[in-house]
Design an enzyme around this catalytic site. Structure first.
Site, PDB file in Angstrom:
ATOM      1  N   ASN A   1       0.812  -1.219   0.000  1.00  0.00           N
ATOM      2  CA  ASN A   1       0.000   0.000   0.000  1.00  0.00           C
ATOM      3  C   ASN A   1       0.849   1.274   0.000  1.00  0.00           C
ATOM      4  OD1 ASN A   1      -2.550  -1.409   0.140  1.00  0.00           O
ATOM      5  ND2 ASN A   1      -2.044  -1.844   2.285  1.00  0.00           N
ATOM      6  N   ARG A   2       2.038   1.150  -0.579  1.00  0.00           N
ATOM      7  CA  ARG A   2       2.980   2.281  -0.681  1.00  0.00           C
ATOM      8  C   ARG A   2       3.432   2.807   0.686  1.00  0.00           C
ATOM      9  NH1 ARG A   2       3.169   0.055  -4.764  1.00  0.00           N
ATOM     10  NH2 ARG A   2       3.173   0.940  -6.868  1.00  0.00           N
ATOM     11  N   LEU A   3       3.274   1.997   1.731  1.00  0.00           N
ATOM     12  CA  LEU A   3       3.772   2.369   3.050  1.00  0.00           C
ATOM     13  C   LEU A   3       5.185   1.806   3.203  1.00  0.00           C
ATOM     14  CD1 LEU A   3       0.558   1.839   5.214  1.00  0.00           C
ATOM     15  CD2 LEU A   3       1.482   3.966   4.253  1.00  0.00           C
TER      16      LEU A   3
END
Length: 217
Positions: free
Chosen positions: A195-197
């Site tokens: 989640n692009r974290l």
């Protein structure tokens, strides 16, 4: 009239799920952390795991990047070799602040290094030059790096001429060629996250000590 081609890149995306990174599973010493990751990149059989992008800025404040090979690292810094008349060398002479970037995409990892480049000693450069294959040694003499050359054939003719000249003995050390050591002030380890974290652990040198912190993705 030539038709323009529009490439739809919106859907070029993937999930990063291979690993995680936080303060608890990274070494307090960034050089030891880099050594660990570098060994893992070698073990993963990545193409040129020691390839790194070097970013410099010239007198007109124009940034420039190129990929070189890391040839030595220890707690003093990260060393690469080049022609001292090249564009990167001219940039460094004007502004020694540089950035390095390792992209180990198959491992979903990056390492970014900010620091100052300084020439290594001639003794160190000569020692490395002596370890190079003879063809690479001759190539250092042939290439006036970053200068305009009329054709590839000219380079090959010069190479053949020097190869014949030095076939019976050692290739002399070129005094216009040598190494730079990038002495880091900041080293950041990036691990892709879902989640692009993404995980970003950054080490900064403060008062001679390394301070570690997490950065937002």
């Amino acid at each position: 009239m030539t038709e323009s081609v529009e490439l739809n890149l919106h859907d070029l995306r993937r999930r990063y799920l291979k690993d995680g990174l936080d303060e608890s599973n990274t070494d307090a010493n960034p050089f030891k952390q880099f050594e660990l990751w570098f060994k893992q990149a070698q073990e993963a059989d990545l193409l040129e795991p020691n390839a790194m992008v070097v970013a410099t800025v010239n007198a007109d404040l124009q940034p420039s990047t190129r990929t070189v090979l890391l040839k030595l690292f220890d707690e003093r810094g990260f060393v690469f070799f080049t022609n001292y008349t090249s564009q990167k060398a001219k940039d460094i002479a004007h502004n020694p602040k540089v950035a390095l970037q390792f992209n180990w995409l198959d491992l979903e990892r990056q390492v970014k290094i900010l620091g100052v480049a300084e020439k290594i000693s001639m003794t160190e450069s000569m020692k490395y030059f002596a370890s190079r294959p003879k063809g690479s040694q001759i190539g250092a003499w042939v290439s006036q790096q970053s200068e305009v050359v009329s054709s590839k054939q000219v380079l090959m003719a010069q190479f053949s001429k020097l190869k014949d000249k030095f076939k019976q003995g050692e290739v002399p050390f070129p005094d216009f060629w040598g190494g730079y050591r990038v002495v880091p002030s900041q080293i950041e380890f990036w691990q892709g996250g879902d989640n692009r974290l993404h995980d970003r652990i950054c080490y900064q040198r403060m008062d001679g000590q390394w301070q570690k912190s997490r950065l937002a993705p």
